[in-house]
Design a protein around this motif. Structure first.
Motif, PDB file in Angstrom:
ATOM      1  N   VAL A 228      66.393-105.691 126.757  1.00  0.00           N
ATOM      2  CA  VAL A 228      65.590-105.752 127.982  1.00  0.00           C
ATOM      3  C   VAL A 228      64.734-104.490 128.051  1.00  0.00           C
ATOM      4  CG1 VAL A 228      65.614-105.883 130.498  1.00  0.00           C
ATOM      5  CG2 VAL A 228      67.359-107.090 129.162  1.00  0.00           C
ATOM      6  N   GLY A 229      63.415-104.676 128.105  1.00  0.00           N
ATOM      7  CA  GLY A 229      62.536-103.514 128.067  1.00  0.00           C
ATOM      8  C   GLY A 229      62.506-102.921 126.673  1.00  0.00           C
ATOM      9  N   GLY A 230      62.017-101.708 126.567  1.00  0.00           N
ATOM     10  CA  GLY A 230      61.945-101.053 125.267  1.00  0.00           C
ATOM     11  C   GLY A 230      63.181-100.226 124.989  1.00  0.00           C
ATOM     12  N   GLU A 231      63.299 -99.789 123.745  1.00  0.00           N
ATOM     13  CA  GLU A 231      64.429 -98.925 123.402  1.00  0.00           C
ATOM     14  C   GLU A 231      64.360 -97.634 124.209  1.00  0.00           C
ATOM     15  OE1 GLU A 231      66.471 -96.441 119.735  1.00  0.00           O
ATOM     16  OE2 GLU A 231      64.610 -97.572 119.376  1.00  0.00           O
ATOM     17  N   GLY A 232      65.501 -97.237 124.733  1.00  0.00           N
ATOM     18  CA  GLY A 232      65.572 -96.002 125.509  1.00  0.00           C
ATOM     19  C   GLY A 232      65.170 -96.145 126.956  1.00  0.00           C
ATOM     20  N   GLU A 233      64.860 -97.376 127.400  1.00  0.00           N
ATOM     21  CA  GLU A 233      64.451 -97.573 128.785  1.00  0.00           C
ATOM     22  C   GLU A 233      65.628 -97.974 129.687  1.00  0.00           C
ATOM     23  OE1 GLU A 233      61.185-100.251 129.059  1.00  0.00           O
ATOM     24  OE2 GLU A 233      59.800 -98.900 128.024  1.00  0.00           O
ATOM     25  N   GLY A 234      66.842 -97.783 129.175  1.00  0.00           N
ATOM     26  CA  GLY A 234      68.012 -98.177 129.954  1.00  0.00           C
ATOM     27  C   GLY A 234      68.148 -97.449 131.264  1.00  0.00           C
TER      28      GLY A 234
END
Length: 387
Positions: A228-234
């Motif tokens: 969900v979203g881009g990598e690292g956007e958690g």
């Protein structure tokens, strides 16, 4: 300053309140006796909720939801949360993270949830990482066109009756001026995926029919399309969800405090000692006055915060923290005093007070402890003063 609800908001609240009184509360006794939520009961409640538009009422209209604003949704949460948590959650208000689904995620995860065919759970907490998400040890490592996930999550609500998990895992590490920082990413993972174990959780205090589970990931493979979203956007995803999530907890606590007060006030008006209702004695009447004042303050804070969210106030994160810490702690005070007013009957299962009292304790812990809420509030106060 207008504190009046619109006609539509009153209708929404009354509809949800009537549903709660008719379809949820009558089953509380079953939950207390069996500690189980029958699957057929859950599905029956969900179907009935769908027919009157309560299912998915928190989700945007663009994905088939009710599109309620924060004030209206808070009213729904208050109305439904007069009942036991397991019953209130049969009326699905899916995690709003799912509104960010794109591509194949829509057909595989989002749409089945909106049709009432699938149910999600969310996994952030770990044995060694609760409030400190940066300490997360569950890792997703790049492998070709996908990721391999290993790690353990616990305190995962209702995983054993869910179909997939919204998972947060570390996907790498970045160097920042303040030192190394983990990249936290969000994945949607079917619970039937090979290598993923849904294990029983812990015996817990309160909330009959509500389950906590442990998730163990052993070389679980997921595709790029499941992120969900881009990598690292958690962290961005978490921050967008946590504020409204904390406001939901505040609404739950407010609803239960109101119900506990109603029970105690009615008991004080009917129970007679020394020739008069016990509510006329200061030892009972004054605590009732304090309870009523606490509840009024909680409701004003709750609804004002919901309004501020709708108005896009920049301080809504600390506003939600204030509402969560006040309402959760206020519920504990009100539930305790309600039992005291009702005396011996207060701890009997004939009244809902002993259940409300048991269930209240965890509200000061999950979705961020009271200490974390105070940290958020004080941090924002200092930021506003450039300290």
């Amino acid at each position: 300053m207008d504190f009046q609800l619109t006609a539509e908001q009153k209708l929404i609240y009354n509809t949800a309140r009537e549903f709660c009184e008719k379809e949820l509360i009558p089953h509380e006794g079953l939950l207390e006796k069996t500690h189980e939520l029958p699957r057929e009961l859950e599905l029956d409640i969900r179907r009935k909720a769908m027919t009157i538009g309560l299912h998915g009422c928190n989700m945007p209209e663009s994905v088939g939801g009710g599109g309620l604003d924060c004030v209206s949704l808070t009213l729904v949460e208050k109305a439904l949360s007069r009942a036991s948590l397991a019953l209130a959650e049969c009326v699905r208000r899916p995690n709003n993270i799912l509104a960010a689904c794109v591509g194949d995620q829509i057909g595989h995860f989002l749409e089945p949830v909106m049709r009432g065919e699938k149910r999600e759970c969310i996994a952030m907490t770990e044995p060694d990482a609760g409030s400190d998400l940066k300490g997360m040890k569950t890792r997703a490592v790049r492998d070709g066109d996908g990721w391999i996930i290993n790690g353990t999550k616990h305190f995962i609500s209702n995983a054993q009756i869910a179909d997939f998990v919204i998972l947060f895992a570390a996907t790498g590490q970045d160097q920042t001026p303040s030192g190394p920082r983990k990249r936290i990413s969000c994945f949607l993972v079917d619970l039937s995926t090979p290598g993923l174990e849904v294990a029983p959780g812990y015996d817990h205090m309160g909330h009959r029919g509500f389950y906590n589970n442990i998730l163990r990931f052993d070389d679980v493979r997921v595709g790029d399309w499941q992120m969900v979203g881009g990598e690292g956007e958690g962290f961005k995803v978490v921050n967008e969800w946590l504020g409204p999530g904390r406001l939901t907890v505040a609404a739950v606590c407010q609803a239960r405090a109101e119900r506990a007060f109603e029970v105690a006030a009615n008991y004080a008006a009917q129970r007679r000692q020394f020739g008069q209702p016990i509510g006329k004695f200061q030892g009972v009447g004054f605590p009732l006055a304090d309870m009523a004042t606490d509840i009024r303050l909680g409701d004003l804070l709750l609804m004002n915060t919901a309004w501020r969210v709708d108005q896009n106030f920049p301080t809504f994160i600390e506003d939600c923290a204030m509402a969560k810490v006040w309402c959760s702690e206020m519920l504990g005070r009100v539930a305790d005093q309600a039992i005291q007013i009702c005396g011996g009957m207060g701890v009997m299962a004939d009244l809902p007070l002993e259940r409300i009292y048991r269930d209240a304790r965890v509200e000061r812990i999950w979705e961020g402890t009271s200490e974390i809420q105070r940290h958020i509030i004080s941090r924002e106060l200092m930021r506003g003063r450039r300290a």
